[in-house]
Design a protein around this motif. Sequence first.
Motif, mmCIF file in Angstrom:
data_model
loop_
_atom_site.group_PDB
_atom_site.id
_atom_site.type_symbol
_atom_site.label_atom_id
_atom_site.label_comp_id
_atom_site.label_asym_id
_atom_site.label_seq_id
_atom_site.Cartn_x
_atom_site.Cartn_y
_atom_site.Cartn_z
ATOM 1 N N THR A 200 0.833 -1.206 0.000
ATOM 2 C CA THR A 200 0.000 0.000 0.000
ATOM 3 C C THR A 200 0.867 1.255 0.000
ATOM 4 O OG1 THR A 200 -1.777 -1.141 1.191
ATOM 5 C CG2 THR A 200 -1.777 1.273 1.255
ATOM 6 N N LEU A 201 1.898 1.251 0.847
ATOM 7 C CA LEU A 201 2.798 2.405 0.906
ATOM 8 C C LEU A 201 3.582 2.562 -0.398
ATOM 9 C CD1 LEU A 201 4.201 1.990 4.544
ATOM 10 C CD2 LEU A 201 2.329 3.458 3.777
ATOM 11 N N GLN A 202 4.045 1.437 -0.942
ATOM 12 C CA GLN A 202 4.814 1.496 -2.186
ATOM 13 C C GLN A 202 3.964 2.027 -3.332
ATOM 14 O OE1 GLN A 202 8.292 0.561 -2.561
ATOM 15 N NE2 GLN A 202 7.803 1.853 -4.328
ATOM 16 N N ASN A 203 2.690 1.625 -3.373
ATOM 17 C CA ASN A 203 1.798 2.107 -4.426
ATOM 18 C C ASN A 203 1.596 3.616 -4.337
ATOM 19 O OD1 ASN A 203 1.465 -0.455 -5.502
ATOM 20 N ND2 ASN A 203 -0.369 -0.895 -4.288
ATOM 21 N N LYS A 204 1.536 4.122 -3.123
ATOM 22 C CA LYS A 204 1.397 5.570 -2.955
ATOM 23 C C LYS A 204 2.632 6.289 -3.492
ATOM 24 C CE LYS A 204 -1.811 5.905 0.963
ATOM 25 N NZ LYS A 204 -2.710 6.902 0.324
ATOM 26 N N LEU A 205 3.806 5.759 -3.155
ATOM 27 C CA LEU A 205 5.028 6.388 -3.649
ATOM 28 C C LEU A 205 5.127 6.274 -5.176
ATOM 29 C CD1 LEU A 205 7.663 5.233 -0.990
ATOM 30 C CD2 LEU A 205 6.572 7.470 -1.199
ATOM 31 N N ASP A 206 4.732 5.131 -5.711
ATOM 32 C CA ASP A 206 4.758 4.961 -7.163
ATOM 33 C C ASP A 206 3.793 5.923 -7.854
ATOM 34 O OD1 ASP A 206 6.629 2.987 -6.848
ATOM 35 O OD2 ASP A 206 5.190 1.333 -7.011
ATOM 36 N N SER A 207 2.746 6.319 -7.122
ATOM 37 C CA SER A 207 1.781 7.286 -7.664
ATOM 38 C C SER A 207 2.201 8.716 -7.381
ATOM 39 C CB SER A 207 0.393 7.026 -7.057
ATOM 40 O OG SER A 207 -0.044 5.713 -7.336
ATOM 41 N N LEU A 208 3.447 8.879 -6.889
ATOM 42 C CA LEU A 208 4.026 10.199 -6.591
ATOM 43 C C LEU A 208 3.230 10.925 -5.518
ATOM 44 C CD1 LEU A 208 4.837 11.368 -10.241
ATOM 45 C CD2 LEU A 208 6.285 10.088 -8.646
ATOM 46 N N GLN A 209 2.773 10.171 -4.520
ATOM 47 C CA GLN A 209 1.977 10.735 -3.440
ATOM 48 C C GLN A 209 2.762 10.713 -2.141
ATOM 49 O OE1 GLN A 209 -1.639 8.593 -2.428
ATOM 50 N NE2 GLN A 209 -2.705 10.503 -1.967
ATOM 51 N N CYS A 210 2.784 11.834 -1.428
ATOM 52 C CA CYS A 210 3.449 11.907 -0.129
ATOM 53 C C CYS A 210 2.713 11.026 0.871
ATOM 54 C CB CYS A 210 3.485 13.355 0.369
ATOM 55 S SG CYS A 210 4.154 13.546 2.037
ATOM 56 N N GLU A 214 -0.161 13.409 1.788
ATOM 57 C CA GLU A 214 -0.910 12.759 0.714
ATOM 58 C C GLU A 214 -1.133 13.669 -0.490
ATOM 59 O OE1 GLU A 214 -4.345 11.129 2.676
ATOM 60 O OE2 GLU A 214 -3.191 9.448 3.473
ATOM 61 N N LYS A 215 -0.251 14.661 -0.664
ATOM 62 C CA LYS A 215 -0.278 15.475 -1.877
ATOM 63 C C LYS A 215 0.449 14.731 -2.999
ATOM 64 C CE LYS A 215 -0.316 19.951 0.502
ATOM 65 N NZ LYS A 215 0.431 21.229 0.719
ATOM 66 N N THR A 216 0.051 15.002 -4.218
ATOM 67 C CA THR A 216 0.661 14.356 -5.379
ATOM 68 C C THR A 216 1.612 15.328 -6.071
ATOM 69 O OG1 THR A 216 -1.314 12.983 -5.683
ATOM 70 C CG2 THR A 216 0.199 13.162 -7.550
ATOM 71 N N ARG A 218 4.797 16.081 -9.264
ATOM 72 C CA ARG A 218 4.955 15.852 -10.700
ATOM 73 C C ARG A 218 5.999 14.795 -11.030
ATOM 74 N NH1 ARG A 218 7.339 20.902 -9.760
ATOM 75 N NH2 ARG A 218 9.591 20.995 -10.195
ATOM 76 N N ASP A 219 6.990 14.600 -10.134
ATOM 77 C CA ASP A 219 8.008 13.588 -10.398
ATOM 78 C C ASP A 219 8.587 13.088 -9.083
ATOM 79 O OD1 ASP A 219 10.148 15.444 -9.592
ATOM 80 O OD2 ASP A 219 9.738 16.438 -11.500
ATOM 81 N N LYS A 220 9.384 12.029 -9.148
ATOM 82 C CA LYS A 220 9.924 11.396 -7.948
ATOM 83 C C LYS A 220 10.924 12.293 -7.225
ATOM 84 C CE LYS A 220 9.270 6.512 -9.013
ATOM 85 N NZ LYS A 220 9.909 5.173 -9.125
ATOM 86 N N THR A 221 11.683 13.073 -7.967
ATOM 87 C CA THR A 221 12.672 13.956 -7.339
ATOM 88 C C THR A 221 11.990 15.012 -6.479
ATOM 89 O OG1 THR A 221 14.182 13.625 -9.195
ATOM 90 C CG2 THR A 221 14.576 15.538 -7.778
ATOM 91 N N THR A 222 10.937 15.600 -7.010
ATOM 92 C CA THR A 222 10.194 16.609 -6.240
ATOM 93 C C THR A 222 9.565 15.989 -5.008
ATOM 94 O OG1 THR A 222 9.705 17.754 -8.319
ATOM 95 C CG2 THR A 222 8.422 18.383 -6.388
ATOM 96 N N LEU A 223 8.984 14.796 -5.168
ATOM 97 C CA LEU A 223 8.391 14.102 -4.033
ATOM 98 C C LEU A 223 9.439 13.797 -2.971
ATOM 99 C CD1 LEU A 223 6.169 12.515 -2.559
ATOM 100 C CD2 LEU A 223 6.709 10.555 -4.031
ATOM 101 N N LYS A 224 10.604 13.317 -3.384
ATOM 102 C CA LYS A 224 11.674 12.975 -2.449
ATOM 103 C C LYS A 224 12.150 14.202 -1.679
ATOM 104 C CE LYS A 224 16.317 10.947 -2.335
ATOM 105 N NZ LYS A 224 17.405 10.357 -3.146
ATOM 106 N N ASP A 225 12.353 15.315 -2.381
ATOM 107 C CA ASP A 225 12.789 16.544 -1.722
ATOM 108 C C ASP A 225 11.727 17.057 -0.756
ATOM 109 O OD1 ASP A 225 15.145 16.462 -3.088
ATOM 110 O OD2 ASP A 225 14.522 17.879 -4.649
#
Length: 437
Positions: A200-210, A214-216, A218-225
């Motif tokens: 469940t957690l991995q799917n959220k990250l794959d969907s670029l969701q914090c 729980e904000k979405t 645009r890309d993995k780098t932005t989410l990670k930062d």
Amino acid sequence: MAASDRSKHGEDSILEPLCFPDPPAGCSSAASLERPSSDLLVCLFCSESVPLLLKDTLLRHLVLDHKLVIADVQLIADLSKYLQYWKGRFLEQPLTEFCSVIKTNSTGPLEKQEDYFLLCDILPEDRILRERLQKQRLEEVLEQQQKERDDSSFHHLCMFCSEEFTGNRLSSLLNHMAREHSFSIGLPDNIVYCDEFLDTLQNKLDSLQCLYCEKTFRDKTTLKDHMRKKTHRRINANNHDYDRFYVINYLELGKTWEEVQSEDDRDLLDDGDENDWSDWRAHPVSVVCLFCDHESETMDQIYTHMKDTHRFDLHLLKTEHNLSFYQQVKLVNFIRRQIHQSRCYGCQEKFGSRADMLHHIVSKGHVMNLPEMSTWDQPQYYFPTYENDALLCALSDTDGDESDEMSHSEDVPVIAEDISNLQALKQSSILNQLLKN
């Protein structure tokens, strides 16, 4: 509490501000403990049936078509078995034998009155059924958890660095994420359905969701930062979809883990007969004088001692210099440090012993003489000279007399700002000077 964001340079500041956890949700959400299932929910009176995920559709059907209301549906551990049980009972005896009758529009015309039926746990049979279903659900969860403990075929990748973890249970993975990535979802023994939880957690990250806000993105780098800078490497405690992955939420019917823990505390407090604390005596807190080794058990006593013996009046200094609470803390720590170093805090002269320094302070009249405020009003004096300095714990930014405080505050004039010329006000605002500085 959690530390605040890191500085712009990626380093922790010396004193990081702390923030409060988000308040817990105000309502129970036991319905989220139901695992996704293909079980059908059957109508108690007709052939209507819906999947478990569409239970609201069936409940609406029961109300509109059959005038039946089931109380506290969210507290029923297994709604499918609950409905099957009552469907059989309603075939054996009339509905009115089990349900309370609620008459709507009772003061209106007879033709507009309707009878609704309420099925709830006030009925002993219903209460026993709910408790039995809750017990069965808890047994199933504990059995599932034991299977996961005994399973040596666990295999999962870290969500942040893709390091591979295999073996018994998931403790090594959770410890790795907590230690290396500052991400923790709890102790392994508190978690059940762990594979599904991690997926469940991995799917959220794959969907670029914090995972926290729980904000979405645009890309993995932005989410990670975002998750790093905002310290959002944790799950959202208010999202009750996670409740079914924690065993504590199954312990008692209709209670969240916060309520269970609170009840445990009350039980401990109520055991007055078994734990008699009448013979317990607290160790008195000793406050040490600024100038000598004299100790007192109250602040009034130590203030009186310093005033009578050393002619030092902390209250008077506070009033004369209009010291805030934090300035008092820094002043006390400054004086403690100077005296410890056998240095006069008034003139900064250094002596070979504390006795010589104290004699100097008294003979020269430096007891109530403070140096320039910039000398002692510094951040380094936030830190206590003595770790167990009880004097710091009793400082106050009030005089202890509310009436005096109110009378003083009434003497302060309040002058309204002239906003007739907003442009001139903006140009002359002190904020402009602060921005320049």
